[in-house]
Design an enzyme around this catalytic site. Structure first.
Site, short mmCIF file in Angstrom:
data_model
loop_
_atom_site.label_atom_id
_atom_site.label_comp_id
_atom_site.label_asym_id
_atom_site.label_seq_id
_atom_site.Cartn_x
_atom_site.Cartn_y
_atom_site.Cartn_z
N CYS A 325 1.17 -1.37 -0.30
CA CYS A 325 -0.03 -0.26 0.17
C CYS A 325 0.66 1.45 0.07
O CYS A 325 1.73 1.20 0.90
CB CYS A 325 -1.24 0.49 1.22
SG CYS A 325 -2.03 1.42 1.26
N CYS A 328 -0.24 3.23 3.61
CA CYS A 328 0.31 3.12 4.85
C CYS A 328 1.48 2.47 5.14
O CYS A 328 2.18 1.52 5.54
CB CYS A 328 -1.18 2.56 5.74
SG CYS A 328 -1.02 0.75 4.86
N HIS A 341 -7.51 -3.99 0.96
CA HIS A 341 -6.59 -3.45 1.51
C HIS A 341 -7.01 -1.78 1.09
O HIS A 341 -7.42 -1.20 2.69
CB HIS A 341 -5.70 -3.31 2.08
CG HIS A 341 -4.72 -2.16 2.37
ND1 HIS A 341 -5.19 -2.66 3.85
CD2 HIS A 341 -4.18 -1.48 2.43
CE1 HIS A 341 -3.93 -1.84 4.22
NE2 HIS A 341 -3.56 -0.82 3.33
N CYS A 431 20.10 7.66 7.22
CA CYS A 431 19.80 6.94 5.76
C CYS A 431 18.47 7.79 5.18
O CYS A 431 17.93 8.65 5.08
CB CYS A 431 19.21 5.61 6.02
SG CYS A 431 18.09 4.53 4.91
N GLN A 441 15.15 13.43 -11.36
CA GLN A 441 14.15 14.26 -11.71
C GLN A 441 14.96 15.21 -10.16
O GLN A 441 13.84 16.58 -10.59
CB GLN A 441 12.98 14.32 -11.26
CG GLN A 441 12.08 12.72 -11.92
CD GLN A 441 10.77 12.26 -11.72
OE1 GLN A 441 9.67 12.88 -11.49
NE2 GLN A 441 10.26 10.58 -12.38
N GLU A 465 25.89 10.37 7.58
CA GLU A 465 26.07 9.13 8.08
C GLU A 465 26.57 8.07 7.29
O GLU A 465 26.02 7.75 6.06
CB GLU A 465 25.22 8.04 8.92
CG GLU A 465 25.88 6.76 9.78
CD GLU A 465 25.02 6.48 10.56
OE1 GLU A 465 24.65 5.56 11.19
OE2 GLU A 465 24.23 7.92 11.02
N SER A 478 27.23 16.09 -5.63
CA SER A 478 26.92 16.74 -7.15
C SER A 478 26.04 17.80 -5.91
O SER A 478 26.34 19.33 -6.96
CB SER A 478 25.75 16.35 -7.69
OG SER A 478 24.79 17.30 -8.78
#
Length: 568
Positions: A325, A328, A341, A431, A441, A465, A478
């Site tokens: 999904c 969610c 769902h 992350c 894009q 990190e 860049s």
């Protein structure tokens, strides 16, 4: 510090044998009284006397496992004769005796074999046997490559004799096993030459100007890339269409003449390296051959091919295709379950607070402690496209900033980055990921720019990190280049300070120095480091900015409605 401990007698469950401990206690107490009792352990003399009693106990037939010990050496000894061969650690019947564990007993027992001729003779036939092979180095010959017409021989890397997945199939890549070996030899030769050249240039790192070798190499690459946009001839197009119609998705499309030979060789090298990484994971047992790796996911309007393994539950991972999904992030097994769902799912945007909105772009701040399930699902989804990610379930110490693009159906996931709530090293990103359908894009730079905008509001200097993924490293380099060139373009003074650049841009000084070195704008002269203002690079960046024009792929600081969380 190495501690030397005396050996103990242990039972079959790994705990200390109660008989041996009781014997030690009895021995110690008796020795203190001056009386030396008889030891109850089995000696070589008693072993010879017990030879007659061994005739009543049958040895297991068909398997020589060394000298047969009487039951007094162990707690229990259950010997059952079975005609079926024993199983190897992989669960399959052994193809040869070399896969059986014929390791010798402990050192004290080996010493008794050397002194006792009766026991030594019974173990003579073990000397000619080869050493046991490790179970993860053996091939499962029942596995076959899924490519039609392939015999599973050869490997794309040219380093293995067999393959079991499409990623290592020479036939799928329109090559033969011999061609793969030749290409592997050529690549190794080039890598050795590059290492020699790097070793020779190690002590010349302060010279920022390109060497003559580098200049010639750049000219050769430019010459090879001249004809890459010439297009395909009519015959080549017909050949490619015929190949596509005959093989469909079971073969890789023909790639010759689509681009330059140099770029095609770079792509082949990247394919071989990725195939080698997958083969290493398979040998280590992290990925099994052809199973437990999700190949594709259905995510909203898109069907995405995955890049890496993600630790979804086994009952979902072995399906090969997952249905997720897009609001969610709940994962399901079938299209029917997903459709049911979606009819009931009330989510149209990520949980948490919307801290940024400009046009259709929004950013939501999601607390890993308050929305644990959503953040765990987000991490599992991200691992499908990230190699170095190790965080999956421990999401409570992190904040997640999820970027979405809104339309009349809801806010669709574009990408996200996470950061620690309390980072002692001032990492502003733990992350970062842009979804594959939104790559190239400008969304990646928006996420990076937004992370540094938060650092400016916090009045801190931030850095991502490590280690960065390949695409993440390209995006950050860049971005740092663009930030520095924009600063140089607007700078009107005569002396420039790296510390001032860091304070104004919130970029770590180490990242600034590495970017200046890659741009050849940092020079060591008379004991000092000088920053060179290269006007050619600034003019090139300005011309690209002018051609790009005004677009929505920029972060507007005035649209941020956010205050730093307490305790950070």
């Amino acid at each position: 510090m190495v501690q030397i401990c005396r050996s103990k007698n242990f039972g079959s469950d790994g705990t200390e044998d109660s008989d041996s401990s009781a014997e030690r206690e009895q021995t110690n107490s008796s020795e203190s009284d001056g009386n030396i009792p008889k030891r109850t352990r089995l000696t070589r003399a008693s072993l010879r006397l017990s030879q007659s009693s061994q005739d009543k106990i049958e040895r297991p037939k068909g398997l020589n496992v060394g000298p047969f010990l009487p039951p007094t050496h162990v707690d229990t000894l259950d010997v059952k004769q079975d005609e079926s061969p024993p199983l190897t650690p992989t669960g399959n019947a052994p193809s040869s005796e070399s896969e059986l564990d014929i390791s010798s007993p402990n050192a004290s027992h080996d010493e008794s074999l050397a002194k006792d001729p009766a026991l030594r003779d019974s173990d003579k036939d073990l000397s000619h046997r080869p050493k046991r092979r490790r179970c993860h180095e053996t091939y499962n010959f029942n596995m076959k490559c899924p490519t039609p017409g392939c015999n599973s021989l050869g490997h794309l890397t040219g380093k293995h004799e067999r393959h079991f997945a499409v990623s290592g199939c020479p036939l799928y890549h329109n090559l033969s096993a011999d061609e793969c070996k030749v290409k592997a030899t050529t690549r190794e030769k080039h890598e050795e030459e590059a290492k020699v050249q790097e070793e020779s240039n190690r002590h010349a790192t302060r010279h920022q100007t390109p060497t003559s070798r580098q200049t010639r190499y750049k000219e050769q690459v430019t010459e090879m890339r001249k004809g890459r946009n010439s297009g395909l001839s009519k015959e080549q197009k017909e050949k490619y269409m015929e190949h596509r119609q005959s093989h469909g998705n079971t073969r890789e499309p023909l790639l010759e003449n689509i681009t330059s030979e140099y770029d095609l060789e770079l792509f082949r090298k990247a394919q071989a390296r990725a195939s080698e990484d997958l083969e290493r994971l398979r040998i280590q047992g992290q990925i099994t051959e052809g199973s437990n790796m999700i190949k594709t996911i259905l995510f909203g309007r898109y069907e995405l091919d995955t890049w890496y393994h993600s630790p979804y539950p086994e009952e979902y991972a072995r399906l090969g295709r997952l249905y997720v999904c897009e609001f969610c992030l709940k994962y399901m097994k079938s299209q029917t379950i997903l459709r049911r769902h979606m009819a009931k799912c009330v989510w149209k945007h990520p949980p948490g607070d919307e801290v940024y909105r400009k046009g259709a772009i929004s950013v939501f701040e999601v607390d890993g402690k308050k929305n644990k399930i959503y953040c765990q699902n987000l991490c599992l989804l991200a691992k499908l496209f990230l190699d170095h990610k190790t965080l999956y379930y421990d999401v409570e110490p992190f904040l997640f900033y999820v970027m979405t693009e809104a339309d009349n159906t809801g806010c669709h996931l574009v990408g996200y980055f996470s950061k620690e709530k309390n980072s002692f090293l001032n990492y502003n990103v733990s992350c970062i990921l842009t979804m594959p359908q939104y790559m190239r894009q400008g969304y990646g730079k928006m996420l990076i720019d937004f992370s540094y905008l938060l650092s400016k509001v916090e009045e801190k200097v931030g850095s991502p990190e490590r280690p960065l993924s390949d695409l993440g490293l390209i995006s950050y380099r860049s971005y740092w280049k663009e930030v520095l060139l924009r600063y140089m373009y607007n700078f009107q003074g005569k002396e420039i300070s790296i510390k001032e650049i860091s304070q104004e841009t919130a970029v770590n000084p180490v990242d600034i120095v590495s970017t200046l070195q890659s741009l050849q704008m940092l020079k060591y002269w008379k004991g000092k480091h000088l920053v060179l203002k290269r006007q050619d690079l600034i003019d090139e960046w300005k011309s690209k900015e002018t051609k790009r024009g005004s677009n929505n792929k920029t972060i507007d600081p005035s649209s941020l409605k956010w205050t730093p969380p307490k305790g950070t």
